[in-house]
Design an enzyme around this catalytic site. Structure first.
Site, mmCIF file in Angstrom:
data_model
loop_
_atom_site.group_PDB
_atom_site.id
_atom_site.type_symbol
_atom_site.label_atom_id
_atom_site.label_comp_id
_atom_site.label_asym_id
_atom_site.label_seq_id
_atom_site.Cartn_x
_atom_site.Cartn_y
_atom_site.Cartn_z
ATOM 1 N N SER A 157 37.786 36.805 46.663
ATOM 2 C CA SER A 157 36.590 35.974 46.470
ATOM 3 C C SER A 157 36.819 34.479 46.612
ATOM 4 C CB SER A 157 35.963 36.250 45.092
ATOM 5 O OG SER A 157 35.265 37.465 45.118
ATOM 6 N N LYS B 171 32.350 27.014 40.027
ATOM 7 C CA LYS B 171 31.671 28.301 40.205
ATOM 8 C C LYS B 171 30.986 28.689 38.901
ATOM 9 C CE LYS B 171 32.697 33.048 41.768
ATOM 10 N NZ LYS B 171 33.772 33.994 42.150
ATOM 11 N N SER C 133 32.967 36.350 46.638
ATOM 12 C CA SER C 133 31.847 35.963 45.819
ATOM 13 C C SER C 133 31.701 34.456 45.603
ATOM 14 C CB SER C 133 31.960 36.649 44.455
ATOM 15 O OG SER C 133 33.084 36.181 43.738
#
Lengths: 487, 95
Positions: free
Chosen positions: A179, A80, A155
């Site tokens: 997330s 990420k 997210s």
């Protein structure tokens, strides 16, 4: 090479010599080139860098006796874009960082490298991990591999979509209010948020420091256990990292669920729950019973305040953490006549709408005259939420719930109404507030369109072994994880 | 806990965040809604409840006061928006 192989299967093939890391890494790069133009999981892929790491892994394996202790040797793992990888770009899904290049590796990256992994790609996310759909990314909205008109969740949407779209066998995400678990549910993969303090956050760009945890996305539960073996452990560079021994999570898998008590939270099965989600979770509960577990209804009476508490505490912490983005030492700078104007212009142009919304809310709840009424009160309700869980865990070994109230929603469906977007995290948020571990595993599909549904398991603090054991028993008895989207 | 008097300009100034008038309008009304939702915490009786800062029982974590390797000057300035003579360049602060 079949793309749907799990990380553990790939490790076995690499060990037997049936597959080289170069072949595997090239297959992933080919798959990314094929499907990512429509999925948009990645913000950046450095093929030459990944292949160089793969060749190094193959060379290491060829040396006699060298590969023994490296559980991920030669396996590509995606990151990420909020976790620092030395020499790689780091945007946090934001424009404010400009062409920032990380000067060091995060602890989890050091651990992945020590385990032999090939670090591949920067995965899309909501700006500074604030969002539930990746629509707050300053660059692109990732699409759900099961239905490209829908979002993958957020997210860590890029991290979930990359695993679901068979671009990579595993990725890292971060989870502040859901997330990891929410996008894992929406994309139909396994996503695990560890207990607060179990995985070092050194090198993770901070959003809400009392809530953030790094965790893995994988195809199945055994892979998640193997990733946890690599990621966990004390780190003196993160003062919230707990000095405690790390068990072998793979050893926790297998065996019967007989004698195990699993809680079903009364408050999580009402109101706003999509009928298809309810059917799937009810069926999962029956399945757990048939595997020998005793289901017990538990009550988490303060969970209904979780979203409100979260949006005070997380925004307050974010307003402080994001003060560092001021155009002085890194990132973009917009010049002003004095430092204050430079800060204001830099931040005004650099941050997107959701980040501004949260910084302002967080500033407000901490400001003079409002601190006690908002922030302090929220911290007290947080105590009650944590106590609810600890009380429930006196009688049960784990708790199950839906991960999300609905399956993946359409792009654009909730962008005009931030509060509705926030409420999509209603089942995941309280685990962060309480600091307990949680994971999402596939438990079925909606009918038309066919979209994955996630089952959330919540464990006691440091109860990852029990949580993984239950998840594994359920998964192996159902096989939802063998279904993949057609792209 | 009042939610009707949200002063977005005040909060934006504290946050060092310039907002267009359109942003002030949109964010202001959205934040009004969110504060209305958050106000449900008023229902909870928190008498005698200790606040939780974070969920881990760790206090006063320190490390030995010993020098150790850190960034070189060049590494620290790697991402600087403006630099000169091994320093960050910033607008004039003191006349």
């Amino acid at each position: 090479m079949p793309l749907q192989l799990t990380l553990v299967e790939l490790a076995d093939q690499l060990a037997s010599g049936a597959l080289s890391s170069r072949q595997l890494t090239q297959s992933c790069l080919d798959r990314i080139a094929q499907v990512d133009p429509v999925v948009h999981a990645f913000l950046k892929v450095d093929a030459a860098d990944a292949l160089a790491q793969a060749d190094a892994a193959d060379a290491e394996r060829a040396r006699p006796g060298a590969a023994g202790g490296k559980p991920l040797l030669g396996i590509p793992i995606g990151i990420k874009d909020v976790i620092a990888v030395k020499g790689h770009s780091l945007t946090c899904g934001s424009k404010i960082l400009g062409d920032f290049v990380s000067p060091y590796d995060a602890t989890v990256i050091e651990k992945l490298r020590a385990a032999g992994a090939v670090i591949l790609g920067r995965l899309n996310m909501d700006e500074f991990a604030m969002g539930s759909s990746t629509e707050n990314s300053a660059f692109v909205t990732t699409r759900n591999p099961w239905d490209l008109t829908r979002i993958p969740g957020g997210s860590s949407g890029g991290s979930a979509a990359a695993v679901a779209a068979l671009e990579l066998p595993a990725t890292l995400g971060s989870d502040t209010g859901g997330s990891i678990r929410q996008p894992a549910a929406f994309c139909g993969c396994v996503g695990l948020k560890p207990t607060y303090g179990l995985v070092s956050r050194y090198g993770l760009v901070a959003f809400a420091s009392s809530l953030d945890q790094i965790g893995p996305f994988t195809r199945d539960v055994r892979d998640a256990a193997r990733m946890m073996n690599v990621l966990c452990g004390h780190d003196s560079r993160d003062s919230t990292s707990l000095p405690r021994p790390v068990p072998d999570y793979e050893k926790a898998l297998g065996g019967t669920l007989k004698g195990m008590k699993i809680g079903l939270a009364r408050e999580f099965m009402v109101g706003g729950l999509d009928p298809a989600v309810k059917v799937a979770v009810d069926a999962a509960v029956s399945q757990l019973e048939s595997l020998g577990a005793e289901m017990v209804e538990v009550s988490l009476p303060h969970s209904e305040y979780g979203v409100a508490v979260y949006y005070i505490i997380a925004t307050a912490e974010a307003s402080a953490n994001l003060a560092r983005f001021d155009g002085v030492r890194y990132g973009k700078r917009v010049e002003g006549i004095d430092p204050i104007q430079m800060y204001e212009k830099t931040r005004g142009l650099g941050f997107g709408p959701e980040v501004k919304r949260r910084i302002i809310l967080g500033t407000y709840v901490l400001s003079s005259g409002y601190y006690d009424a908002f922030y302090l009160r929220a911290q007290k309700v947080r105590t009650l939420i944590r106590q609810d869980f600890l009380k429930a865990f006196e009688t049960v070994d784990a708790i199950v719930s839906p991960t999300t109230p609905t399956a993946a929603f359409r792009a654009g469906e909730k962008t005009d109404d931030p509060l509705q977007m926030y409420l999509s995290d209603i089942f995941t948020i309280s685990a962060n507030l309480a600091g307990i571990p949680g994971m999402s595993i596939p438990c079925g599909f909606t009918q038309s369109p066919k979209l994955p549904i996630g089952l959330q398991l919540l464990g006691k603090p440091f109860g990852e072994e029990t949580m993984l054991k239950i998840a594994h028993a359920y998964e192996q008895s159902t096989g939802w994880h063998h279904q993949h989207p057609v792209l | 806990m009042s939610d009707g008097d949200f002063d977005i300009q005040y909060a934006a100034r504290l946050a060092r965040l310039s907002l267009s008038s359109e942003e002030q309008h949109t964010l202001g009304s959205q934040l009004g809604n969110i504060l209305g939702y958050i106000a449900k915490l008023r229902e909870v009786n928190v008498d005698g409840i200790e606040p939780t800062c974070h969920a881990v029982p760790l206090f006063n974590v320190t490390r030995p006061d010993e020098s150790r390797p850190s960034f070189t000057n060049e590494e620290a300035l790697l991402n600087a928006p403006a630099r000169s003579n091994g320093l960050f360049v910033v607008p004039k602060i003191v006349e």
